[in-house]
Every structure is written in structure tokens, then in C-alpha cells.
Design a protein around this motif. Structure first.
Motif, PDB file in Angstrom:
ATOM      1  N   GLY A 197      21.701 -11.858  -1.763  1.00 53.47           N
ATOM      2  CA  GLY A 197      22.992 -11.124  -2.196  1.00 53.47           C
ATOM      3  C   GLY A 197      24.125 -12.049  -2.239  1.00 53.47           C
ATOM      4  O   GLY A 197      25.376 -11.580  -2.681  1.00 53.47           O
TER       5      GLY A 197
ATOM      6  N   LYS B 121      19.290  -8.321  -4.544  1.00 57.19           N
ATOM      7  CA  LYS B 121      18.315  -7.700  -3.558  1.00 57.19           C
ATOM      8  C   LYS B 121      17.501  -6.946  -4.309  1.00 57.19           C
ATOM      9  O   LYS B 121      17.728  -6.318  -5.318  1.00 57.19           O
TER      10      LYS B 121
ATOM     11  N   ILE C 222      16.417  -2.494  -1.644  1.00 61.12           N
ATOM     12  CA  ILE C 222      17.132  -2.114  -0.570  1.00 61.12           C
ATOM     13  C   ILE C 222      18.528  -1.680  -0.820  1.00 61.12           C
ATOM     14  O   ILE C 222      19.317  -2.457  -1.761  1.00 61.12           O
ATOM     15  N   ASP C 223      18.868  -0.241  -0.590  1.00 59.76           N
ATOM     16  CA  ASP C 223      20.278   0.174  -0.835  1.00 59.76           C
ATOM     17  C   ASP C 223      21.025   0.014   0.591  1.00 59.76           C
ATOM     18  O   ASP C 223      20.686   0.887   1.332  1.00 59.76           O
ATOM     19  N   TYR C 224      21.574  -0.559   0.951  1.00 58.46           N
ATOM     20  CA  TYR C 224      22.271  -1.032   2.226  1.00 58.46           C
ATOM     21  C   TYR C 224      23.817  -0.306   1.981  1.00 58.46           C
ATOM     22  O   TYR C 224      24.349  -0.733   1.557  1.00 58.46           O
ATOM     23  N   LYS C 225      24.126   0.400   2.911  1.00 60.13           N
ATOM     24  CA  LYS C 225      25.313   0.992   3.211  1.00 60.13           C
ATOM     25  C   LYS C 225      26.077   0.605   4.381  1.00 60.13           C
ATOM     26  O   LYS C 225      25.500   0.717   5.574  1.00 60.13           O
ATOM     27  N   PRO C 226      26.927  -0.266   4.538  1.00 60.75           N
ATOM     28  CA  PRO C 226      27.576  -0.877   5.819  1.00 60.75           C
ATOM     29  C   PRO C 226      28.274   0.354   6.690  1.00 60.75           C
ATOM     30  O   PRO C 226      28.652   1.361   6.109  1.00 60.75           O
TER      31      PRO C 226
END
Length: 575
Positions: free
Chosen positions: A426, A456, A459-463
Motif C-alpha cells: 500500500g 493491495k 483486501i478491501d480495508y475500511k478503517p
């Protein structure tokens, strides 16, 4: 007296010899006036030999008294004197033996003195008779005439002092156009007189006009004969001198030609100059290269086969060495310097390789070849300026685009490509490369134009959304101060820890008085750890020490007591 018979016997023994001499020689004619005086002792002899009265001495004629009767000729007086002893011996009684020696002594005296014509010569003969008779009659006079005591012998004179033997091993040590240096060894035999010094003498070949060249005696066994004419041939000798005089000289077997001894030139290149000599740009170059040769060799220098630039390079030559001097070296001064020394038809050469170096330039280009996973492949090219020396390695660094801080990934790397791994997913990265040589790392680096982004995968990352926590807090001591005791002269340290937000300001106090910037105390506060060091405390440094922490939300204080004790001294040391 018993001491007189010996002369009487000698006179009697010598009488026949005198008679024979007179018989062989013609009698000289007597002087007309002196004859009576000469004959007087002869006629008086018969009268004196008459027998004396017992206990009396025979009378003797007075000194210088004239004879009463005329003297017969000299020839007639001699027989009368000869018969007198016999007649006296026949007529004289036994007790008159003491007077007989005087008469016998008078007769030969008269006989021997009658021959010369000089009348004055006869007087001593008459005088001898009178003392002889007086000495027999007067014992006191005999004692006065006794011989004196012998004197002690005179000591022999001291033996004369002898000079030393000749000096040894005379030979030439060195010579040039105006002087000759000689050395020799001291004589084998020096003797009791010692050695005062040496005299050095010279003369031109073909002559014997020896002259001393030293005004004072030379003590050492080495001498330099100076101020000579070039081309002269000199004979040289050395003489040792002491109280006994000059020793035999020692001379050189052949005459010496006053001329510089030709010696082939030779460059003595130092060991560190036999390899490449490397120096940095701006450095001062001072290279001394010794050489030998006689007479003084002619020295010349070339750079890469061409004459030197005297504005850049200075050459100073003496009889023994040559100095190459550069005040501030530049890369243009690099090259091969050839030194040549020449004497007559002989020469010798030496080459000094000089290399002036500096930091290299950065690589010509750097690019990202490929990016996969957590890896990036890089390639770069060598720098266009290597600093006049070979490149020894490269340094590769990376920087995250978010922070912008550079971190070193590779050092002293020799290849022109590399793979950078373990990158963070990232993030976006840039890379730069430095070049390195003997002088160090290049001042600048070459940076990649493009960036490498680590993608990335799946992976779908949401903080999470969250509120920012407020960490503001008043000061609070997590570790307090403890009471301490120390000894005079031994440094001690007080420690405590505090926390607070924002970071609190710390003050140290002694007996409620702020210490401030007193050099006796050293105050340190790092990461909430506060320390106070008391350097070599004295008797008055004891007391209550406090630490106060202050920020916008409040303040806190901790205290302790410090006791300073006197050092314990042993009883033996007290006494």
C-alpha cells in the motif's frame, strides 16, 4: 808518618827511567843567571841528610832562600844527587829513618828540575822538600793534611725521551676539486712521553719542499687539506709529535691528484614512491627523492615525457636530493614524473606516478525495472566522473512517500542492479543511489524519476472511525526520591520519574531554593526520567532536595534528604 813512604818508593822507581832519558838527550845549556838558583837544591841535599838528633826533625831550607855556594853545571849536579841517597843510607843511624824520606824526595826533585833552563821551575822542587820535612816533624800539620771524606756519587742523568713510532694506515677518505680528506691510525709504539698530536705535510709531486698545512698539532686521526688547486698532484705524509720530537713519517705511496672523484649517479627512490602515490585534490605534495653521485649530478624532471609546468610544480635540488613540491594539488597534476640524474656520460632515472583523486559524481541514471509483490527491481549506470580513481561501490536508499525519510538498504554494493524486498503493501516508494571511491561517497545521488507503489491484493480495508483520545494530564511522579547518604568528595545522584501531558517542566531545589545553573549540579530529564548529579559534595551540600514538575494542568513535588558524611580515617593515618 806511614802515609809518606808510598810516594818515596814511586820516586825511587821512576828515577832510573829519568836517568836514561837524560842520558839519551843532550843537556840543555843553563841560563847564565839562573843556574846558581837551580843547583841550590842539589848541593843542599848532602847537608840535609846528615843524621839528625834523636827526636828532632831534619831542617829544611826556607822557601825561596838562595843557595850559599855557586851552583855547578847541571850535568855535575845530577851525579851528586844520584849518590846522595846511597851515602845517606850508609851514614844515617836507624833512629833517623823518619828524616830519610825527605832527603830522598828532595834528590829526585832537584835532578828532574835541573834540566830546564827556566829558573822559576826549580822553586817548586825546593818547596816540596820543606813541607815533607815539616809534615814528618809536626803531627798536627799531618792531621790537617788528611784527605777529606768522599762525596756521594752524582745520580746519572735521566735517559733522553724517545719519539713515537710512525703513524699507521694512511689513506685517502675523500677528495674533490679543492680539498683532500685523509685518515690514519695512531702509532703502534707511543712510549712514556705520550702523544701530543700530528703534523700533516704536503709537497707537490716532483719536489721535496714539504710544508705543514696545520698550524696547530692535529689531535684526531682525520684531516681535510683545504684550499688546493684543481689538477695539482700532491705528496702527503703525517708525522706524530711528542716530547721526544718527531716520529718517522708515514706517506701515501703515490701522489694524489686534486680532482673530484667520479661516482656513478644513483637515484634512491623511497619505498612508498615505488607504487602509485595517491593524494586528494587540494592537498600539499612534498616528495623528497635522494640520490648519490660525484661530482654533483645534473638533475632534470619530465612529466609524461614533457617539461614541467613551473607554475604548478616546483623543483628544488641539492647535492644529495631533489624535492618535488606542489602547493595545492589538482587532478591535472596526475601523471608520471621522471627524474634523471646525470654525471658525465652516466645517468640514472626513476619514475614517480602521482594520482590526484576526489569524490566521484553520482550515477548517470537510476530506473525502476519491475515491481511485483513486495519487491522492486532497480538498475543504474556508472557515474560519468569517477573522481580520477576507480569506483569501489554504491549505496542504495529508499523513502516512503508519506514520511519522506530516507533509509539505507544497501552499502558498498558493487553491482549495477539490485532488488529491494520487504516493502510495505500500500506504500509508494522512491529510490536513490550514491557512488563511492577511495575518497568516500559522492556528495549527490541520482533519484528515480518514477515511483514504485506496492498494491493491495484481494483486501478491501475500511478503517474504523473513532474519536481521538485526549491524553492531557497533570504532572504525576511515578517514582519518588529516596533519602541518600554519601561521603565528602564522592559524587552522588538523585533519581525520580514523572509523567504528564503536555510534557511538564522540571525544577530542582535545595532547601526550598531553586538550584538553577549552578555548575556543581548536573540536571538531566529524558523521557520522563529526572536526575540530579551532585559533583564531589562538601560538608555544606547536605540537606533536603526537591523535584517539582509543572505543566498547564497542575504541578507535583517530591523530596528527599541527603546526608554528607566525613570519610573514615584509620588510626595509623591519624597519627
Amino acid at each position: 808518618m806511614p802515609s809518606k813512604p808510598a810516594p818515596i818508593k814511586k820516586a825511587a822507581k821512576k828515577e832510573p827511567a829519568k836517568k836514561e832519558e837524560k842520558a839519551a838527550e843532550p843537556a840543555p845549556e843553563p841560563a847564565p843567571e839562573a843556574a846558581p838558583a837551580e843547583a841550590a837544591p842539589a848541593e843542599a841535599a848532602p847537608a840535609e841528610v846528615a843524621p839528625p838528633v834523636e827526636g828532632e826533625a831534619a831542617p829544611a831550607p826556607a822557601e825561596g832562600e838562595a843557595a850559599p855556594a855557586e851552583a855547578p853545571p847541571a850535568d855535575a849536579a845530577a851525579p851528586a844527587a844520584e849518590e846522595t841517597p846511597a851515602a845517606v843510607a850508609a851514614e844515617a843511624p836507624a833512629d833517623a829513618a823518619a828524616a830519610a824520606p825527605a832527603a830522598v824526595e828532595a834528590a829526585p826533585a832537584a835532578d828532574s828540575e835541573a834540566a830546564p833552563a827556566d829558573a822559576a821551575a826549580a822553586a817548586p822542587a825546593a818547596d816540596e822538600a820543606a813541607p815533607a820535612a815539616d809534615s814528618e816533624a809536626a803531627p798536627a800539620d799531618a792531621e790537617a793534611a788528611a784527605p777529606e771524606e768522599p762525596k756521594p756519587p752524582t745520580p746519572p742523568p735521566p735517559p733522553p725521551k724517545e719519539p713515537t713510532s710512525a703513524p699507521l694506515d694512511l689513506f685517502i677518505e675523500d677528495k674533490n676539486d679543492t680539498s683532500v680528506t685523509i685518515i690514519w691510525s695512531q702509532p703502534e709504539v707511543v712510549g712514556d712521553s705520550g702523544l701530543d698530536g700530528y703534523t700533516i705535510e704536503i709537497c707537490k709531486d716532483g719536489t721535496e719542499d714539504w710544508k705543514a698545512v696545520n698550524e696547530e698539532l692535529q689531535k684526531s686521526c682525520r684531516y681535510v687539506i683545504k684550499n688546493q688547486t684543481t689538477g695539482d698532484r700532491l705528496k702527503i705524509r703525517v708525522v706524530a709529535v711528542n716530547a721526544g720530537g718527531r716520529s718517522p713519517p708515514v706517506a701515501l705511496p703515490e701522489a694524489v691528484l686534486v680532482k673530484e672523484v667520479a661516482d656513478r649517479p644513483k637515484v634512491r627512490l623511497p619505498r612508498f614512491l615505488r607504487q602509485r602515490y595517491v593524494a586528494n585534490v587540494g592537498a600539499k605534495i612534498n616528495l623528497t627523492i635522494p640520490f648519490t653521485g660525484k661530482p654533483k649530478p645534473a638533475v632534470s624532471w619530465l612529466k609524461n615525457g614533457q617539461p614541467l609546468d613551473t607554475k604548478r610544480v616546483n623543483i628544488r635540488s641539492s647535492d644529495r636530493d631533489s624535492i618535488l613540491f606542489i602547493r595545492a594539488a589538482d587532478r591535472e597534476d596526475s601523471g608520471e614524473y621522471e627524474m634523471c640524474v646525470k654525471v658525465d656520460d652516466f645517468e640514472d632515472k626513476a619514475i614517480v606516478t602521482l594520482q590526484i583523486v576526489e569524490l566521484p559524481g553520482p550515477p548517470a541514471s537510476v530506473k525502476i525495472v519491475d515491481t511485483w509483490g513486495f519487491n522492486v527491481a532497480l538498475e543504474w549506470t556508472a557515474p560519468s566522473d569517477n573522481g580520477n580513481t576507480e569506483i569501489t561501490g554504491y549505496t542504495v536508499q529508499k523513502a516512503d512517500k508519506k514520511t519522506g525519510d530516507w533509509y539505507t538498504e544497501l552499502e558498498h554494493y558493487h553491482r549495477l542492479n539490485a532488488t529491494i524486498s520487504d516493502l510495505i503493501m500500500g506504500n509508494t516508494y522512491k529510490f536513490r543511489v550514491y557512488a563511492e571511491n577511495k575518497c568516500g561517497i559522492s556528495e549527490d545521488a541520482t533519484v528515480t524519476k518514477e515511483e514504485a507503489k506496492i498494491l493491495k491484493t484481494g483486501i478491501d480495508y475500511k478503517p474504523l472511525e473513532y474519536l481521538e483520545h485526549d491524553f492531557s494530564e497533570a504532572p504525576k511522579f511515578t517514582t519518588s526520591l529516596n533519602d541518600r547518604s554519601t561521603t565528602v568528595g564522592y559524587s552522588t545522584k538523585l533519581l525520580c520519574s514523572v509523567r504528564g501531558s503536555p510534557k511538564p517542566r522540571v525544577q530542582w531545589m535545595k532547601n526550598q531554593m531553586i538550584i538553577g545553573e549552578d555548575p556543581k549540579f548536573r540536571q538531566i530529564c529524558v523521557q520522563g526520567i529526572c536526575s540530579l548529579e551532585i559533583r564531589r559534595p562538601g560538608n555544606f551540600d547536605g540537606g533536603v532536595y526537591s523535584c517539582k514538575a509543572i505543566n498547564n494542568h497542575g504541578e507535583a513535588t517530591v523530596s528527599c534528604k541527603l546526608e554528607v558524611k566525613q570519610p573514615v580515617v584509620a588510626d595509623a593515618e591519624k597519627k
